[in-house]
Scaffold this active site. Structure first.
Site, PDB file in Angstrom:
ATOM      1  N   HIS A 182      14.238  -1.361  -2.789  1.00 54.51           N
ATOM      2  CA  HIS A 182      14.288  -1.184  -1.225  1.00 54.51           C
ATOM      3  C   HIS A 182      13.732   0.016  -0.795  1.00 54.51           C
ATOM      4  O   HIS A 182      12.997   0.819  -1.548  1.00 54.51           O
ATOM      5  CB  HIS A 182      15.968  -1.110  -1.019  1.00 54.51           C
ATOM      6  CG  HIS A 182      16.495   0.127  -1.654  1.00 54.51           C
ATOM      7  ND1 HIS A 182      16.330   1.419  -1.163  1.00 54.51           N
ATOM      8  CD2 HIS A 182      17.427   0.199  -2.938  1.00 54.51           C
ATOM      9  CE1 HIS A 182      16.976   2.248  -2.048  1.00 54.51           C
ATOM     10  NE2 HIS A 182      17.628   1.457  -2.945  1.00 54.51           N
ATOM     11  N   SER A 257       8.638  -1.521   2.432  1.00 56.61           N
ATOM     12  CA  SER A 257       8.566   0.037   2.953  1.00 56.61           C
ATOM     13  C   SER A 257       8.288   1.090   1.898  1.00 56.61           C
ATOM     14  O   SER A 257       7.332   0.809   1.159  1.00 56.61           O
ATOM     15  CB  SER A 257      10.079   0.339   3.736  1.00 56.61           C
ATOM     16  OG  SER A 257       9.748   1.460   4.581  1.00 56.61           O
ATOM     17  N   ASP A 401       5.451  -4.356  13.685  1.00 57.50           N
ATOM     18  CA  ASP A 401       5.897  -3.406  13.095  1.00 57.50           C
ATOM     19  C   ASP A 401       5.495  -2.247  13.645  1.00 57.50           C
ATOM     20  O   ASP A 401       4.508  -1.809  13.442  1.00 57.50           O
ATOM     21  CB  ASP A 401       5.666  -3.711  11.571  1.00 57.50           C
ATOM     22  CG  ASP A 401       6.482  -2.714  10.708  1.00 57.50           C
ATOM     23  OD1 ASP A 401       6.929  -1.649  11.205  1.00 57.50           O
ATOM     24  OD2 ASP A 401       6.572  -2.959   9.340  1.00 57.50           O
ATOM     25  N   HIS A 429       9.666  -4.301  11.400  1.00 57.31           N
ATOM     26  CA  HIS A 429       9.872  -3.656   9.872  1.00 57.31           C
ATOM     27  C   HIS A 429      10.779  -4.296   8.886  1.00 57.31           C
ATOM     28  O   HIS A 429      10.563  -4.342   7.854  1.00 57.31           O
ATOM     29  CB  HIS A 429       9.977  -2.070  10.007  1.00 57.31           C
ATOM     30  CG  HIS A 429       9.767  -1.252   8.746  1.00 57.31           C
ATOM     31  ND1 HIS A 429       8.495  -1.211   8.304  1.00 57.31           N
ATOM     32  CD2 HIS A 429      10.639  -0.454   8.292  1.00 57.31           C
ATOM     33  CE1 HIS A 429       8.678  -0.749   7.004  1.00 57.31           C
ATOM     34  NE2 HIS A 429       9.918   0.073   7.055  1.00 57.31           N
TER      35      HIS A 429
END
Length: 461
Positions: A182, A257, A401, A429
C-alpha cells in the site's frame, strides 16, 4: 488589462502574501515547539529527543544502536538513505541552533525517568518503548510483546486442490505468489477491503497466494523508535516478514502510490524472483540533482487552502508542529473514533479514516522523507535493473490523478520503452482502484497470466 485578469492577479498576490506571512510564523513556531518537546521529553522520558533542527548528524543521535539494530557508519547520512529534505532543514535554523544545542545539553545532564529501551532476546530487533506522546492502547503496542516482531500480513492462500497438485507432473505450474504493497497513510486494508473480494470471485484466484502487507510503521505493523524508516529498512522488513517467512522463491508485485517506490527497490534487489511488477499511480520524477526537493514541493507544497493541503504542508515541512498534529489525532484516535460514531451513528467506520491514525509521528515523518521524497531519486536506477533483467513492468495511472505528476506515465514510457503504461480515463489517485475493482482485478489477472506465459516460453527456449 481586463477587470477579471486584474482581479485574478490581485487575488494571487494576496494569497502569496498570506502564504509568506503564515508560513514564516510557522517556521518560528516550529522551533518554539522544538524547545517545548525537549523539555517534555526530558521530563517524561529522562532525555531530550534529537531532531533535525540542529547541525549535528541527527541520524547518528537518532539511532545509537543502529537502524534495524545493525551497526552503521553514521559519517554519511546519504549512504544510509537519509533524505536531503531532512538534512536541509538545518540551513533554515542557523539562528536557533546555538540555543537548541544548549537546551538539549542542559536537559540531558539532568536525571529523569530511566531509559525506556530494552534489549531483545536472541538477537532480535532492538527497539524503544512507547512514547508519552503516542497511543498506548493494546492495538497500537501489541507488536512490542513479540521479541522478534514482523510486519502484519493478510494472507489469502490458493485453493487446497491447487496446493495438492502443486508438485504433480500433470500440473508442472505451481500456484503463484503475489505481494501487495500500500501507499502512505494507508494499510493492507487498501487491498483486502476492496480488491481481494473481487479477485476471490474469479476461479482464477485459486491459482494465487496473495499477501497484503502493512509496511513498517503503519497499520498493525511494528513502529520502532530506533529506526530511520529508510527505503532499505522497508525492503528488509518485507523480506523478513513475507519473502523469507513464507519461503517465496518467485512472486508478482502490486503496489500503489508510495508503495511503488518500495516495490521497485524490492524487485531490483531480487530480479530473478520477480515475475511481474504492477505500479499503480507511481510518484515518478526523472532522476536528477535536487529531485528530492522537487518531490516535496510537488507533493506537499506550502499552501493555506484547501485545508487538507494545509495540514499536509505542516506534516511534511514542520517536524514539531507535525508531532503536535499526531499527538492530537493519533495519540487520541480512540476518542475521535468514538466521537465520530456517536455523531454519525455509524458503527463500523471506513478503513480509510481509521488508517489515517495508524502510525506514529516518528514512523510517518521518516517514511515520508526517506521513502517518498528520497525514493523517487532511486526509481530510475531500479527500473534500469529490471529492464536489463527483461522483467515485465506495468504502470497504471489515472487521467484525473492530482496527487502524482500528470505526465508520470509518459515520462516513464519515454525513458523505458519496454514498460507498459495504461492510462485510465477519469480515474483519480484512489479511484483508480476504488469503484472499479472488477476491471482492476481483470487487468491484474491478464498481467499475471501473460507474465507466466512469457516465463514458460523463456524456459522452453
Amino acid at each position: 488589462m481586463s477587470n477579471s485578469t486584474f482581479l485574478r492577479k490581485c487575488t494571487k498576490s494576496l494569497l502569496s502574501a498570506a502564504n509568506f506571512v503564515v508560513f514564516s510564523y510557522l517556521d518560528v513556531l516550529d522551533f518554539v515547539f522544538c524547545v517545548v518537546y525537549k523539555f517534555l521529553d526530558a521530563f517524561f522520558e529522562g532525555k531530550a529527543s534529537p531532531c533535525y533542527c540542529t547541525s549535528t548528524s541527527t541520524s547518528k543521535k537518532m539511532s545509537e544502536n543502529g537502524s534495524n539494530g545493525k551497526s552503521w557508519d553514521f559519517g554519511n547520512d546519504e549512504e544510509i538513505g537519509m533524505s536531503e529534505t531532512l538534512l536541509g532543514r538545518k540551513k533554515k535554523s542557523m539562528k536557533f541552533i546555538g540555543l537548541l544545542e544548549f537546551v538539549g545539553k542542559l536537559l540531558n545532564k539532568k536525571q529523569g525517568v530511566g531509559d525506556s529501551s530494552r534489549k531483545p532476546k536472541n538477537g532480535g530487533v532492538p527497539r524503544l518503548g512507547n512514547r508519552w506522546s503516542e497511543c498506548g492502547c493494546d492495538a497500537c503496542i501489541s507488536w512490542m510483546k513479540n521479541d522478534d516482531p514482523k510486519l502484519h500480513v493478510v494472507v489469502k492462500e490458493a485453493s487446497s486442490s491447487q496446493a495438492i497438485i502443486r508438485d504433480s507432473k500433470e500440473n508442472p505450474n505451481p500456484s503463484e505468489n503475489v505481494i501487495f504493497i500500500h501507499g502512505i497513510l494507508s494499510s493492507s486494508s487498501f487491498w483486502t477491503k476492496t480488491l481481494f473480494p473481487k479477485l476471490s470471485e474469479s476461479e482464477k484466484s485459486n491459482e494465487y497466494n496473495m499477501f497484503a502487507v502493512d509496511i513498517l510503521g503503519y497499520g498493525q505493523s511494528p513502529k520502532p523508535r530506533d529506526n530511520l524508516y529508510t527505503l532499505k529498512d522497508h525492503v528488509e522488513w518485507i523480506e523478513k516478514s513475507v519473502v523469507t517467512e513464507y519461503q517465496l522463491n518467485s512472486y508478482h508485485l502490486v503496489a500503489h502510490s508510495m508503495g511503488c517506490i518500495i516495490a521497485l527497490a524490492l524487485a531490483a534487489k531480487h530480479p530473478k524472483s520477480i515475475k511481474s511488477v504492477t505500479l499503480v499511480a507511481p510518484p515518478y520524477f526523472p532522476s536528477k540533482d535536487g529531485v528530492e526537493f522537487t518531490a516535496i514541493n510537488r507533493f506537499t507544497p506550502k499552501r493555506l487552502w484547501p485545508p487538507v493541503e494545509f495540514i499536509s504542508s505542516i506534516m511534511a515541512w514542520y517536524e514539531h508542529l507535525g508531532r503536535c498534529v499526531c499527538f492530537l489525532m493519533c495519540r487520541h484516535h480512540r476518542t475521535w473514533e468514538t466521537l465520530i460514531k456517536r455523531l454519525t451513528g455509524i458503527r463500523d467506520l471506513n478503513f480509510m479514516l481509521l488508517d489515517l491514525t495508524k502510525h506514529t509521528h516518528h514512523s510517518g515523518w521518516h517514511t515520508t522523507h526517506n521513502v517518498l521524497y528520497r525514493g523517487v531519486k532511486q526509481m530510475d536506477t531500479n527500473l534500469e535493473t529490471l529492464m536489463k533483467s527483461k522483467k515485465k513492468v506495468h504502470v497504471i495511472v489515472g487521467t484525473e490523478d492530482t496527487s502524482v505528476p500528470a505526465d508520470c506515465g509518459h515520462n516513464i514510457k519515454k525513458k523505458f520503452l519496454d514498460v507498459e503504461v495504461n492510462h485510465i480515463p477519469n480515474a483519480g489517485h484512489r479511484s483508480i482502484v476504488f469503484g472499479r475493482e472488477k476491471d482492476f482485478a481483470h487487468d491484474l489477472f491478464r498481467i499475471w497470466e501473460n507474465a507466466a506465459a512469457d516465463h514458460s516460453n523463456l524456459h522452453d527456449v
